[in-house]
Write an enzyme that holds these catalytic residues in place. Structure first.
Site, PDB file in Angstrom:
ATOM      1  N   VAL A 173      -5.710  -1.782 -28.402  1.00 60.38           N
ATOM      2  CA  VAL A 173      -6.554  -2.228 -29.266  1.00 60.38           C
ATOM      3  C   VAL A 173      -7.381  -3.498 -28.853  1.00 60.38           C
ATOM      4  O   VAL A 173      -8.717  -3.414 -28.926  1.00 60.38           O
ATOM      5  CB  VAL A 173      -5.938  -2.684 -30.464  1.00 60.38           C
ATOM      6  N   ASN A 232      -5.608   5.204 -37.785  1.00 63.79           N
ATOM      7  CA  ASN A 232      -4.145   4.872 -37.984  1.00 63.79           C
ATOM      8  C   ASN A 232      -3.660   5.067 -39.492  1.00 63.79           C
ATOM      9  O   ASN A 232      -2.528   5.304 -39.588  1.00 63.79           O
ATOM     10  CB  ASN A 232      -3.843   3.282 -37.703  1.00 63.79           C
ATOM     11  N   HIS A 241      -0.950   3.073 -29.438  1.00 64.74           N
ATOM     12  CA  HIS A 241      -1.927   2.213 -30.469  1.00 64.74           C
ATOM     13  C   HIS A 241      -1.889   0.624 -30.751  1.00 64.74           C
ATOM     14  O   HIS A 241      -2.829  -0.031 -30.932  1.00 64.74           O
ATOM     15  CB  HIS A 241      -1.936   2.919 -31.924  1.00 64.74           C
ATOM     16  N   ASP A 242      -0.778   0.226 -30.140  1.00 65.61           N
ATOM     17  CA  ASP A 242      -0.583  -1.213 -30.038  1.00 65.61           C
ATOM     18  C   ASP A 242      -1.195  -1.559 -28.875  1.00 65.61           C
ATOM     19  O   ASP A 242      -2.280  -2.780 -28.838  1.00 65.61           O
ATOM     20  CB  ASP A 242       0.955  -1.586 -29.952  1.00 65.61           C
ATOM     21  N   GLY A 269      -3.292  -7.237 -25.909  1.00 63.15           N
ATOM     22  CA  GLY A 269      -3.077  -5.653 -25.728  1.00 63.15           C
ATOM     23  C   GLY A 269      -1.617  -5.242 -26.511  1.00 63.15           C
ATOM     24  O   GLY A 269      -1.400  -5.241 -27.658  1.00 63.15           O
ATOM     25  N   ASP A 287       0.909  20.776 -29.529  1.00 65.33           N
ATOM     26  CA  ASP A 287       1.128  21.843 -28.592  1.00 65.33           C
ATOM     27  C   ASP A 287       1.904  23.041 -29.057  1.00 65.33           C
ATOM     28  O   ASP A 287       3.283  22.714 -29.589  1.00 65.33           O
ATOM     29  CB  ASP A 287       2.127  21.090 -27.374  1.00 65.33           C
ATOM     30  N   THR A 341       5.628  24.716 -27.107  1.00 61.55           N
ATOM     31  CA  THR A 341       6.721  23.857 -27.269  1.00 61.55           C
ATOM     32  C   THR A 341       6.436  22.487 -27.795  1.00 61.55           C
ATOM     33  O   THR A 341       6.431  21.481 -27.135  1.00 61.55           O
ATOM     34  CB  THR A 341       7.149  23.688 -25.791  1.00 61.55           C
ATOM     35  N   ARG A 356       3.365   7.217 -29.815  1.00 62.74           N
ATOM     36  CA  ARG A 356       1.637   6.802 -30.135  1.00 62.74           C
ATOM     37  C   ARG A 356       1.663   5.476 -30.717  1.00 62.74           C
ATOM     38  O   ARG A 356       0.765   4.853 -30.569  1.00 62.74           O
ATOM     39  CB  ARG A 356       1.456   7.770 -31.362  1.00 62.74           C
ATOM     40  N   HIS A 415       0.228  14.541 -25.713  1.00 61.37           N
ATOM     41  CA  HIS A 415      -0.242  15.423 -26.852  1.00 61.37           C
ATOM     42  C   HIS A 415       0.565  16.783 -26.564  1.00 61.37           C
ATOM     43  O   HIS A 415       0.429  17.816 -27.143  1.00 61.37           O
ATOM     44  CB  HIS A 415      -1.651  15.675 -26.959  1.00 61.37           C
ATOM     45  N   THR A 416       1.735  16.701 -25.660  1.00 60.84           N
ATOM     46  CA  THR A 416       2.740  17.868 -25.567  1.00 60.84           C
ATOM     47  C   THR A 416       3.441  17.638 -26.770  1.00 60.84           C
ATOM     48  O   THR A 416       4.487  18.610 -26.768  1.00 60.84           O
ATOM     49  CB  THR A 416       3.223  17.889 -24.214  1.00 60.84           C
ATOM     50  N   ASP A 441       1.061  -6.325 -27.870  1.00 65.42           N
ATOM     51  CA  ASP A 441       1.435  -7.650 -28.657  1.00 65.42           C
ATOM     52  C   ASP A 441       2.403  -7.214 -29.986  1.00 65.42           C
ATOM     53  O   ASP A 441       2.040  -8.275 -30.874  1.00 65.42           O
ATOM     54  CB  ASP A 441       0.221  -8.432 -28.648  1.00 65.42           C
ATOM     55  N   ASP A 451       6.867  18.315 -21.792  1.00 59.29           N
ATOM     56  CA  ASP A 451       6.744  19.124 -20.836  1.00 59.29           C
ATOM     57  C   ASP A 451       5.312  19.190 -20.383  1.00 59.29           C
ATOM     58  O   ASP A 451       4.404  18.575 -20.918  1.00 59.29           O
ATOM     59  CB  ASP A 451       7.488  20.407 -20.913  1.00 59.29           C
TER      60      ASP A 451
HETATM   61  C1  HEM Z   1      -7.322  10.546 -25.094  1.00 59.43           C
HETATM   62  C2  HEM Z   1      -7.705   9.915 -26.283  1.00 59.43           C
HETATM   63  C3  HEM Z   1      -6.624  10.297 -27.378  1.00 59.43           C
HETATM   64  C4  HEM Z   1      -7.322  10.819 -28.494  1.00 59.43           C
HETATM   65  C5  HEM Z   1      -8.837  10.948 -28.988  1.00 59.43           C
HETATM   66  C6  HEM Z   1      -6.243  10.895 -29.652  1.00 59.43           C
HETATM   67  C7  HEM Z   1      -6.006  11.354 -30.988  1.00 59.43           C
HETATM   68  C8  HEM Z   1      -4.902  11.763 -31.621  1.00 59.43           C
HETATM   69  C9  HEM Z   1      -5.166  12.295 -32.986  1.00 59.43           C
HETATM   70  C10 HEM Z   1      -6.248  12.455 -33.654  1.00 59.43           C
HETATM   71  C11 HEM Z   1      -3.764  12.569 -33.297  1.00 59.43           C
HETATM   72  C12 HEM Z   1      -3.425  12.978 -34.423  1.00 59.43           C
HETATM   73  C13 HEM Z   1      -3.333  11.977 -35.537  1.00 59.43           C
HETATM   74  C14 HEM Z   1      -3.179  12.438 -37.192  1.00 59.43           C
HETATM   75  O1  HEM Z   1      -3.646  13.714 -37.351  1.00 59.43           O
HETATM   76  O2  HEM Z   1      -2.926  11.735 -37.901  1.00 59.43           O
HETATM   77  C15 HEM Z   1      -3.046  12.041 -32.274  1.00 59.43           C
HETATM   78  C16 HEM Z   1      -1.792  12.304 -32.420  1.00 59.43           C
HETATM   79  C17 HEM Z   1      -0.821  11.897 -31.179  1.00 59.43           C
HETATM   80  N1  HEM Z   1      -1.213  11.025 -30.252  1.00 59.43           N
HETATM   81 FE1  HEM Z   1      -3.122  10.654 -29.587  1.00 59.43          FE
HETATM   82  N2  HEM Z   1      -5.044  10.577 -29.061  1.00 59.43           N
HETATM   83  C18 HEM Z   1      -5.601  10.237 -27.532  1.00 59.43           C
HETATM   84  C19 HEM Z   1      -4.634   9.643 -26.540  1.00 59.43           C
HETATM   85  C20 HEM Z   1      -3.290   9.712 -26.829  1.00 59.43           C
HETATM   86  C21 HEM Z   1      -2.299   8.896 -25.626  1.00 59.43           C
HETATM   87  C22 HEM Z   1      -2.892   8.274 -24.655  1.00 59.43           C
HETATM   88  C23 HEM Z   1      -1.382   8.814 -26.315  1.00 59.43           C
HETATM   89  C24 HEM Z   1      -0.025   8.494 -25.652  1.00 59.43           C
HETATM   90  C25 HEM Z   1       0.491   7.936 -24.387  1.00 59.43           C
HETATM   91  C26 HEM Z   1      -1.299   9.552 -27.504  1.00 59.43           C
HETATM   92  C27 HEM Z   1      -0.052   9.900 -28.042  1.00 59.43           C
HETATM   93  C28 HEM Z   1      -0.149  10.633 -29.399  1.00 59.43           C
HETATM   94  C29 HEM Z   1       0.972  11.237 -29.786  1.00 59.43           C
HETATM   95  C30 HEM Z   1       2.678  11.297 -29.474  1.00 59.43           C
HETATM   96  C31 HEM Z   1       0.379  12.050 -31.173  1.00 59.43           C
HETATM   97  C32 HEM Z   1       1.517  12.694 -32.444  1.00 59.43           C
HETATM   98  C33 HEM Z   1       1.898  11.460 -33.348  1.00 59.43           C
HETATM   99  C34 HEM Z   1       2.837  12.143 -34.312  1.00 59.43           C
HETATM  100  O3  HEM Z   1       3.324  13.363 -34.403  1.00 59.43           O
HETATM  101  O4  HEM Z   1       3.282  11.286 -35.279  1.00 59.43           O
HETATM  102  N3  HEM Z   1      -2.493  10.016 -27.741  1.00 59.43           N
HETATM  103  N4  HEM Z   1      -3.723  11.752 -31.221  1.00 59.43           N
END
Ligand code: HEM
Ligand SMILES: *[C@@H]1O[C@H](CO)[C@@H](O)[C@H](O)[C@H]1NC(C)=O
Ligand SMILES: *[C@@H]1O[C@H](CO)[C@@H](O)[C@H](O)[C@H]1NC(C)=O
Ligand SMILES: *[C@@H]1O[C@H](CO)[C@@H](O)[C@H](O)[C@H]1NC(C)=O
Length: 323
Positions: A70, A97, A66-67, A75, A241, A244, A62, A196-197, A77, A249
């Site tokens: 923005v 964040n 987020h890097d 981008g 998820d 799992t 993540r 988000h898997t 950076d 996956d």
């Molecule tokens: C499509 C739009 C997206 C939205 C609206 C979104 C939103 C979120 C939110 C709200 C969380 C939980 C944060 C928290 O509760 O503190 C999250 C977690 C996460 N997001 Fe996304 N996300 C998106 C796309 C992505 C993308 C493109 C990636 C990576 C390629 C990503 C990777 C992750 C990961 C791995 C987590 C879990 C982080 C952790 O457990 O520390 N997300 N996201």
């Protein structure tokens, strides 16, 4: 109207824009002579961090998103790593964040090892890009070749982070336009959301979904409500998820088909809309998802990097070098 001056100005502008594009070329062997051990140092540290806490893999993935997502100009950076200074308020307190991004210590630890091995050579932005890939692999996903040679920014912007990062409360059309502004198709929105898997989300971001959305499996909703009441427990964590949670996956897509997406934004991808067929096909074909994910991550890693002599190689990822 078209005086020689304005023509020249236009030509110069055009050339500069072209150079930016050309200058933006990254390469996979960027550190092969300047820091041959860079990739193994990063991989060792990520593998060990993920084996002590699986969620760290999600957090590092993540961080790269987020890097990169923005700035329109800068981008990937390393701006997300910068602490606030007297000169700017950085990205870390942005709404998506704050109290949420993790993994800064892992990146900082990798950076100090690299500074001992090859001082002033490997950028923080590249460390984050490689750590994201190694995290996915450590959690069972498929590898991709990370392009390298990004340099680090000397500033970061709170406003840019708030304006560019997608919201979990958005509908499909808003998500699609947020990705489109960065040059990503609706298909790429779907595949990248497959991140988000793995990982966790806080109750504050999915409460409205589990109490008020109708496109949700009822037993999934009531089970999530046990840990995320209608009032209080804002920071309680739930797996994105639920089946799992620490394996990279295609289960995320199976969950969406079963109306078990945790975030409102997740379930938007399978909601009788235009993304349904892609979600359905990823839910049945893990290999295609994993391959497409790698390709989309390479593209994400190419979002306006600083290259050449732009920016700097930070010595510490959390702050700009002393001048
Ligand atoms: C499509 C739009 C997206 C939205 C609206 C979104 C939103 C979120 C939110 C709200 C969380 C939980 C944060 C928290 O509760 O503190 C999250 C977690 C996460 N997001 Fe996304 N996300 C998106 C796309 C992505 C993308 C493109 C990636 C990576 C390629 C990503 C990777 C992750 C990961 C791995 C987590 C879990 C982080 C952790 O457990 O520390 N997300 N996201
Ligand atoms: C703020 O910017 C000035 C001018 O670029 C620089 O000299 C100073 O070190 C910066 N301050 C901080 C805290 O980064
Ligand atoms: C559900 O919707 C109702 C009516 O719009 C609203 O008052 C309530 O706050 C919502 N509940 C949650 C948990 O978002
Ligand atoms: C799609 O539409 C059907 C028929 O109206 C409905 O039964 C189903 O719950 C909808 N699915 C989603 C995900 O909204």
């Amino acid at each position: 109207m078209s005086s020689p001056f304005s023509l020249l100005a236009f030509a110069t502008f055009f050339l500069v824009s072209m150079t930016r594009e050309v200058g933006a070329q990254l390469s996979s062997d960027f550190y092969s002579s300047s820091c041959p051990s860079a990739l193994s140092i990063i991989n060792d540290a990520v593998t060990s961090a993920v084996s002590s806490e699986a969620r760290m893999g999600a957090s590092l993935l993540r961080l790269h998103f987020h890097d990169c997502f923005v700035n329109a100009i800068q981008g990937c950076d390393g701006s997300v790593l910068l602490s606030d200074t007297a000169n700017f308020t950085g990205e870390q307190t942005a709404f998506p964040n704050v109290n949420s991004l993790r993994g800064f210590d892992v990146i900082g630890n990798i950076k100090s090892q690299l500074e001992k091995q090859c001082p002033g050579t490997v950028s923080c932005a590249d460390i984050v890009a490689v750590a994201a890939r190694d995290s996915v692999v450590a959690l069972g996903g498929t590898s991709w070749t990370v392009q390298l040679g990004r340099r680090d920014s000397t500033a970061a912007s709170l406003t840019d982070a708030n304006n560019n990062l997608p919201s979990p409360f958005s509908d499909l059309s808003t998500l699609t336009s947020a990705f489109s502004r960065k040059g990503f198709s609706a298909d790429e929105l779907v595949v990248l959301s497959g991140a988000h898997t793995i990982g966790r989300a806080r109750c504050r971001f999915f409460r409205a979904r589990i109490f008020n959305d109708t496109n949700i499996d009822s037993s999934f909703a009531s089970s999530a409500q046990q840990n995320c009441p209608s009032v209080g427990g804002d920071d309680n964590l739930e797996s994105l998820d639920s089946v799992t949670s620490d394996t990279f996956d295609n289960q995320y897509f199976q969950n969406l088909v079963n109306l078990k997406g945790l975030l409102h934004s997740d379930q938007q991808l399978f909601n009788n809309g235009s993304a349904d067929s892609q979600v359905q096909s990823y839910s049945q074909d893990s290999n295609t998802f994993l391959d497409d994910f790698g390709k989309a991550m390479i593209k994400m890693g190419n979002l306006s990097p600083l290259t050449g002599t732009d920016g700097q190689i930070r010595l510490e990822c959390s702050k700009v070098n002393a001048s």
